[in-house]
Design a protein around this motif. Structure first.
Motif, mmCIF file in Angstrom:
data_model
loop_
_atom_site.group_PDB
_atom_site.id
_atom_site.type_symbol
_atom_site.label_atom_id
_atom_site.label_comp_id
_atom_site.label_asym_id
_atom_site.label_seq_id
_atom_site.Cartn_x
_atom_site.Cartn_y
_atom_site.Cartn_z
ATOM 1 N N THR A 279 0.856 -1.181 0.000
ATOM 2 C CA THR A 279 0.000 0.000 0.000
ATOM 3 C C THR A 279 0.892 1.231 0.000
ATOM 4 N N VAL A 280 0.633 2.149 -0.912
ATOM 5 C CA VAL A 280 1.403 3.393 -0.960
ATOM 6 C C VAL A 280 0.886 4.307 0.150
ATOM 7 N N VAL A 281 1.727 4.554 1.141
ATOM 8 C CA VAL A 281 1.348 5.381 2.289
ATOM 9 C C VAL A 281 1.529 6.859 1.982
ATOM 10 N N ASP A 282 2.611 7.188 1.259
ATOM 11 C CA ASP A 282 2.899 8.599 1.002
ATOM 12 C C ASP A 282 3.873 8.716 -0.160
ATOM 13 N N VAL A 283 3.762 9.814 -0.895
ATOM 14 C CA VAL A 283 4.714 10.163 -1.947
ATOM 15 C C VAL A 283 5.087 11.622 -1.740
ATOM 16 N N GLN A 284 6.390 11.900 -1.585
ATOM 17 C CA GLN A 284 6.853 13.256 -1.306
ATOM 18 C C GLN A 284 7.987 13.637 -2.243
ATOM 19 N N ALA A 285 8.198 14.925 -2.368
ATOM 20 C CA ALA A 285 9.337 15.413 -3.144
ATOM 21 C C ALA A 285 10.611 15.232 -2.330
ATOM 22 N N ALA A 286 11.675 14.802 -2.989
ATOM 23 C CA ALA A 286 12.976 14.714 -2.326
ATOM 24 C C ALA A 286 13.619 16.097 -2.298
ATOM 25 N N VAL A 287 14.444 16.341 -1.284
ATOM 26 C CA VAL A 287 15.179 17.605 -1.218
ATOM 27 C C VAL A 287 16.534 17.415 -1.897
ATOM 28 N N VAL A 288 17.200 18.527 -2.168
ATOM 29 C CA VAL A 288 18.468 18.482 -2.900
ATOM 30 C C VAL A 288 19.483 17.589 -2.203
ATOM 31 N N GLU A 289 19.552 17.673 -0.863
ATOM 32 C CA GLU A 289 20.531 16.876 -0.121
ATOM 33 C C GLU A 289 20.287 15.381 -0.308
ATOM 34 N N GLU A 290 19.024 14.984 -0.413
ATOM 35 C CA GLU A 290 18.708 13.571 -0.616
ATOM 36 C C GLU A 290 19.088 13.122 -2.022
ATOM 37 N N LEU A 291 18.859 13.988 -2.995
ATOM 38 C CA LEU A 291 19.235 13.650 -4.367
ATOM 39 C C LEU A 291 20.745 13.497 -4.485
ATOM 40 N N GLU A 292 21.484 14.336 -3.766
ATOM 41 C CA GLU A 292 22.944 14.237 -3.801
ATOM 42 C C GLU A 292 23.438 12.999 -3.065
ATOM 43 N N ALA A 293 22.785 12.684 -1.928
ATOM 44 C CA ALA A 293 23.197 11.520 -1.135
ATOM 45 C C ALA A 293 22.696 10.216 -1.735
ATOM 46 N N GLY A 294 21.626 10.304 -2.538
ATOM 47 C CA GLY A 294 21.062 9.102 -3.139
ATOM 48 C C GLY A 294 20.241 8.275 -2.188
#
Length: 298
Positions: A279-294
């Motif tokens: 079940t998909v509980v939530d979908v959120q936008a990633a922040v820049v730091e998360e995109l860089e950290a992967g």
């Protein structure tokens, strides 16, 4: 020595280390003997509800933990661990349990001192999951459809079954939901593809064949090693970790005799078709730091 690491669900050697010590979803416990590792156990975090910010100190000490590898924590829990004889080490941004344990064994992790305690300590609103000196991540609302797509933070509840036997292998209830950065290969490929385009509240059931899951079983990954290389209390069926060029690798002890131990380094789900109900509980936008950290950071 039993070492605890706060981790994001589902825990284990490949799990991401949680930056929020007291509010991690799970603790991964690793038995370390000299330069080798033994049994690996994942336990849910009881949280602050039972005794405030000192609850994790008592909880982990009751499990027999002798060392903790973590990020920041308040002065009171740090002092509590030190008084209880539990050494606390900085994870030094190792990212995963496997990397942190390898660094711990190599003596590369720095032990916490009083100056490392978060300035907010254990004061203030303990219901705030970021009160240990960590600023909450401020996510920008998604413009347009909030569906599952690359580089979004997805949270799932799930049940994993073996379709051949009907046995339930894993369930998120009691362990915490699965949370990951979509499109980065952090979950099995067959499940990741099936999630594309889903939105919060959607529920699906997916059959994942071995080639899209954990791969086929490899007979060459069943090995024999001298019995003397393993701890004395090892028994057949136990999961251990062995050192390899890629870091600690989990293995299952198949059999033992006086001279030889037979070990299986295949993933426990290798060769199995997997039945996921999610079940998909939530979908959120990633922040820049998360995109860089992967990876998801908070």
């Amino acid at each position: 020595m039993l070492v605890a690491i706060p981790t994001e669900a589902p825990g284990g050697l490949d799990a991401t280390i949680s930056e929020h010590f007291g509010h991690s979803e799970t603790y991964t416990l690793v038995q370390v003997e000299g330069e080798s590792t033994g049994e690996i156990t994942v336990i849910p975090n009881e949280g602050h509800a039972k005794g405030g910010c000192m609850a994790p100190v008592s909880f982990l000490r009751e499990q027999g933990v002798e060392a903790l590898v973590a990020g920041g924590m308040g002065g009171r829990p740090l002092a509590g661990f030190q008084e209880a004889g539990v050494s606390v080490f900085s994870h030094e941004k190792m990212g995963t349990v496997a990397k942190a344990i390898e660094a711990f064994i190599a003596g590369e992790l720095r032990e916490f001192g009083p100056a490392d305690a978060c300035s907010s300590g254990c004061s203030g609103d303990e219901s705030d999951p970021h009160h240990h000196g960590h600023a909450p991540i401020e996510r920008v609302p998604i413009e347009g459809p909030a569906d599952v797509r690359d580089d979004r933070v997805v949270t799932l509840d799930y049940v994993l079954r073996d379709p051949a036997t009907g046995e339930t292998l894993e369930v998120s209830e009691g362990r915490g939901p699965m949370r990951f950065l979509y499109g980065r290969g952090q979950i099995v490929a067959g499940l990741e593809r099936a999630l594309a385009g889903l939105s919060t509240g959607d529920r699906i059931r997916v059959a994942v064949p071995p080639e899209d899951g954990f791969g086929p079983r490899d007979p060459k990954r069943v090995i024999e090693v001298p019995r003397q290389n393993l701890p004395d209390d090892v028994e057949p069926g136990m999961v251990m970790a062995m050192r390899s060029p890629k870091g600690p690798t989990p293995v299952v002890v198949l059999s033992l005799d006086d001279d030889t131990a037979r070990l299986d380094a295949n993933h426990p789900y290798a060769g199995k078709e997997l039945d996921f109900e999610v079940t998909v509980v939530d979908v959120q936008a990633a922040v820049v730091e998360e995109l860089e950290a992967g990876r998801v950071l908070g």
